[in-house]
Motif scaffolding. Sequence first.
Motif, PDB file in Angstrom:
ATOM      1  N   SER A 101      -6.559   7.612  15.339  1.00  0.00           N
ATOM      2  CA  SER A 101      -5.802   6.358  15.222  1.00  0.00           C
ATOM      3  C   SER A 101      -5.743   5.806  13.801  1.00  0.00           C
ATOM      4  O   SER A 101      -4.719   5.211  13.432  1.00  0.00           O
ATOM      5  CB  SER A 101      -6.352   5.314  16.193  1.00  0.00           C
ATOM      6  N   PRO A 102      -6.747   5.992  12.955  1.00  0.00           N
ATOM      7  CA  PRO A 102      -6.607   5.494  11.578  1.00  0.00           C
ATOM      8  C   PRO A 102      -5.461   6.146  10.802  1.00  0.00           C
ATOM      9  O   PRO A 102      -4.966   5.564   9.844  1.00  0.00           O
ATOM     10  CB  PRO A 102      -7.956   5.821  10.932  1.00  0.00           C
ATOM     11  N   VAL A 103      -5.016   7.320  11.228  1.00  0.00           N
ATOM     12  CA  VAL A 103      -3.866   7.938  10.571  1.00  0.00           C
ATOM     13  C   VAL A 103      -2.630   7.060  10.787  1.00  0.00           C
ATOM     14  O   VAL A 103      -1.820   6.875   9.879  1.00  0.00           O
ATOM     15  CB  VAL A 103      -3.645   9.380  11.083  1.00  0.00           C
ATOM     16  N   ILE A 104      -2.498   6.499  11.988  1.00  0.00           N
ATOM     17  CA  ILE A 104      -1.385   5.585  12.263  1.00  0.00           C
ATOM     18  C   ILE A 104      -1.535   4.329  11.411  1.00  0.00           C
ATOM     19  O   ILE A 104      -0.563   3.836  10.833  1.00  0.00           O
ATOM     20  CB  ILE A 104      -1.317   5.249  13.766  1.00  0.00           C
ATOM     21  N   THR A 105      -2.758   3.828  11.303  1.00  0.00           N
ATOM     22  CA  THR A 105      -3.020   2.655  10.470  1.00  0.00           C
ATOM     23  C   THR A 105      -2.647   2.927   9.020  1.00  0.00           C
ATOM     24  O   THR A 105      -1.995   2.105   8.362  1.00  0.00           O
ATOM     25  CB  THR A 105      -4.506   2.256  10.556  1.00  0.00           C
ATOM     26  N   LEU A 106      -3.040   4.078   8.520  1.00  0.00           N
ATOM     27  CA  LEU A 106      -2.745   4.450   7.139  1.00  0.00           C
ATOM     28  C   LEU A 106      -1.232   4.553   6.923  1.00  0.00           C
ATOM     29  O   LEU A 106      -0.698   4.045   5.931  1.00  0.00           O
ATOM     30  CB  LEU A 106      -3.421   5.782   6.811  1.00  0.00           C
ATOM     31  N   ALA A 107      -0.527   5.167   7.879  1.00  0.00           N
ATOM     32  CA  ALA A 107       0.926   5.297   7.766  1.00  0.00           C
ATOM     33  C   ALA A 107       1.600   3.925   7.789  1.00  0.00           C
ATOM     34  O   ALA A 107       2.533   3.672   7.010  1.00  0.00           O
ATOM     35  CB  ALA A 107       1.465   6.181   8.896  1.00  0.00           C
ATOM     36  N   LEU A 108       1.139   3.039   8.664  1.00  0.00           N
ATOM     37  CA  LEU A 108       1.702   1.688   8.720  1.00  0.00           C
ATOM     38  C   LEU A 108       1.415   0.921   7.429  1.00  0.00           C
ATOM     39  O   LEU A 108       2.267   0.169   6.947  1.00  0.00           O
ATOM     40  CB  LEU A 108       1.169   0.927   9.935  1.00  0.00           C
ATOM     41  N   GLY A 109       0.215   1.106   6.872  1.00  0.00           N
ATOM     42  CA  GLY A 109      -0.110   0.478   5.593  1.00  0.00           C
ATOM     43  C   GLY A 109       0.813   0.948   4.490  1.00  0.00           C
ATOM     44  O   GLY A 109       1.246   0.168   3.638  1.00  0.00           O
TER      45      GLY A 109
END
Length: 137
Positions: A101-109
């Motif tokens: 899930s942090p990959v999604i967070t990183l992409a959104l950032g």
Amino acid sequence: MLSQWILPASLTLVCWGVWSFIPKITTRYIHPMSAMVYEVVGSIIVGSVVLSLLDFRPDINPKGICLAIFTGILGLTGALGFLFAVKSGKVSVVAMFTSLSPVITLALGWLVLKEPITLREGLGIISAFAAIYFFTS
């Protein structure tokens, strides 16, 4: 001296690590939807403690309130999906898969906040996907 974020991040790491494990046992005894109801009770307990620490005066800002409520909806919806996943899947595999899930967070950032993705972070993302592939296959 440790950075100020290390202690709360370590607490999060431990809590979420145990949080990912307990549902496997819970769903042996009760249905995932019932488990969600009791998880919400736990959330209400924590929320009540935090509310008392704020002297029952939380910040009031319409945007902040809406975003926080949406965050709660997403978190609980994800937790419900996790409960269903661990009921039928291996807890280790489900936990590892959802840990992406942090990959999604990183992409959104990167997309929304224009935060740059460094070469090291990009290599980390690729490594994470490779690790999940090997772990789950």
